[in-house]
Design a protein around this motif. Structure first.
Motif, mmCIF file in Angstrom:
data_model
loop_
_atom_site.group_PDB
_atom_site.id
_atom_site.type_symbol
_atom_site.label_atom_id
_atom_site.label_comp_id
_atom_site.label_asym_id
_atom_site.label_seq_id
_atom_site.Cartn_x
_atom_site.Cartn_y
_atom_site.Cartn_z
ATOM 1 N N LEU A 119 2.289 -27.629 -3.937
ATOM 2 C CA LEU A 119 2.816 -26.725 -4.956
ATOM 3 C C LEU A 119 1.743 -26.353 -5.977
ATOM 4 N N TRP A 120 0.802 -27.232 -6.211
ATOM 5 C CA TRP A 120 -0.268 -26.974 -7.174
ATOM 6 C C TRP A 120 -1.414 -26.140 -6.603
ATOM 7 N N THR A 121 -1.577 -26.153 -5.289
ATOM 8 C CA THR A 121 -2.816 -25.600 -4.724
ATOM 9 C C THR A 121 -2.605 -24.435 -3.763
ATOM 10 N N ARG A 170 0.583 -23.139 -11.907
ATOM 11 C CA ARG A 170 -0.571 -23.961 -11.558
ATOM 12 C C ARG A 170 -0.989 -24.792 -12.761
ATOM 13 N N PRO A 171 -1.462 -26.006 -12.537
ATOM 14 C CA PRO A 171 -2.096 -26.735 -13.634
ATOM 15 C C PRO A 171 -3.424 -26.079 -13.999
ATOM 16 N N ALA A 230 6.202 -31.383 -10.422
ATOM 17 C CA ALA A 230 5.040 -30.493 -10.287
ATOM 18 C C ALA A 230 4.993 -29.488 -11.424
ATOM 19 N N ASP A 231 6.128 -28.872 -11.746
ATOM 20 C CA ASP A 231 6.158 -27.890 -12.822
ATOM 21 C C ASP A 231 5.981 -28.546 -14.191
ATOM 22 N N SER A 232 6.575 -29.719 -14.394
ATOM 23 C CA SER A 232 6.446 -30.411 -15.679
ATOM 24 C C SER A 232 5.003 -30.825 -15.942
#
Length: 336
Positions: free
Chosen positions: A138-140, A161-162, A87-89
């Motif tokens: 994790l993104w939202t 966040r992306p 998720a972080d990458s």
């Protein structure tokens, strides 16, 4: 229709990885100037008989040369990885790309990879489903607490966040019918592999669309990968591609990739039979015609081409990119 270039990240033993990566940088620059819309790189581990650069660092380097092109991982073997790290990458890569990253995922099929990562292959579907759920949380979400069968995250507040909202596009690669139906039920674009014949893909796409409809899912993008060699005539395309493409599929056969396809598919057959209805080898006119056929008959809206294979000289790919930019891409974009 968007056109992509899959960067070869597998190198013959003894080749200099720094040199090969620098060649990839030059290829991305050439693809950008030729009018490609997308660059991609794939993932495998323990890739004998080849050495192979790792996907995320390679894409981060290539993104610096990509300009406005999208950048895609095609694919990340999600069950092998920790979803927090992924998720972080991916969020970081999406930031590097200015919000133009595509997250392609797949189950994987090679026993060596599962053994090396300590993952039971029988758990791969459950791990991928759970990892996707956690990654999207994790993104939202502002706060996440997750207790699954395979992954656990304590109650934490999040900030990474992306760029894309709610998250980058997620493509799911699949070979077998069960995996294709699963991608449809989950509502994700099916990334069509380059190994299946077009006739096989036609039937699988019909099944995919039927499953989408039954699951109440809208029709997403249809990205398709193909092996391509473009030259001044078909004979040249066939002869110049054969030493490298034939070797690549011999490696696939040793890995068991053909057994991941439905039926009794085998890659251990003569090259002329292997290429038939599977590889796109020909002139610019041939390539334009096939792209239009995939678009009109199959509904494909992303075509991703692998145009270099281990051992093939850099200059051969640059020559093909030049032909694509001069004689193929303008005609596809203009509809001419």
């Amino acid at each position: 229709m968007k056109l992509g270039l899959l960067i070869n990240s597998q190198y013959v033993t003894g080749e200099s990885m720094p040199v090969k990566i620098q060649e990839s940088v030059e290829q991305v620059k050439a693809a950008r100037e030729a009018g490609f819309d997308l660059i991609c790189a794939a993932q495998h581990y323990l890739a004998a008989p080849y050495q192979m650069s790792t996907t995320m660092p390679l894409l981060a380097r290539l993104a610096a040369e990509a300009g406005d092109m999208e950048v895609a991982a095609t694919i990340i073997l999600l069950p092998l990885h920790n979803p927090v790290e992924i998720a972080d990458s991916v969020a970081t890569l999406d930031a590097i790309c200015g919000g133009r990253f595509i997250f392609g995922i797949g189950l994987g099929y090679r026993e060596e990879e599962f053994a090396a990562f300590g993952v039971d292959p029988s758990e791969r579907v459950g791990r991928m489903r759970e990892a996707l759920e956690l990654i999207k949380l994790l993104w939202t979400e502002e706060e996440v607490e997750f207790n699954g069968r395979y992954y656990h995250v304590p109650k934490v507040k999040l900030a990474t966040r992306p760029v894309q909202r709610p998250h980058p596009p997620i493509w799911v690669a699949a070979n077998g019918n069960r995996a294709i139906r699963r991608a449809a039920r989950w509502g994700y674009p099916w990334l069509i592999n380059p190994h299946a014949t077009v006739s096989m893909v036609t039937g699988q796409l019909e099944m995919y669309r039927e499953t989408l409809s039954k699951a109440g899912q809208p029709m997403p993008s249809v990205p398709m990968m193909r092996e391509l060699y473009v030259a001044q005539d078909r004979e040249t395309a066939y002869n110049e591609s054969r030493p490298y493409l034939e070797g690549k599929y011999a490696a696939y056969a040793s890995w068991g990739q053909d057994k991941a396809l439905p039926g009794e598919e085998s890659f251990s057959i003569p090259y002329q039979d292997l290429a038939k209805d599977r590889f796109l080898l020909g002139t610019a006119d041939d390539v334009v015609g096939e792209i239009k056929r995939y678009e009109s008959d199959l509904g494909v809206d992303y075509m991703i081409f692998r145009m270099q294979w281990p051992g093939m000289p850099h200059r051969q790919l640059l020559r093909q990119i030049e032909i694509m930019g001069r004689d193929v891409i303008p005609r596809v974009k203009s509809g001419g």
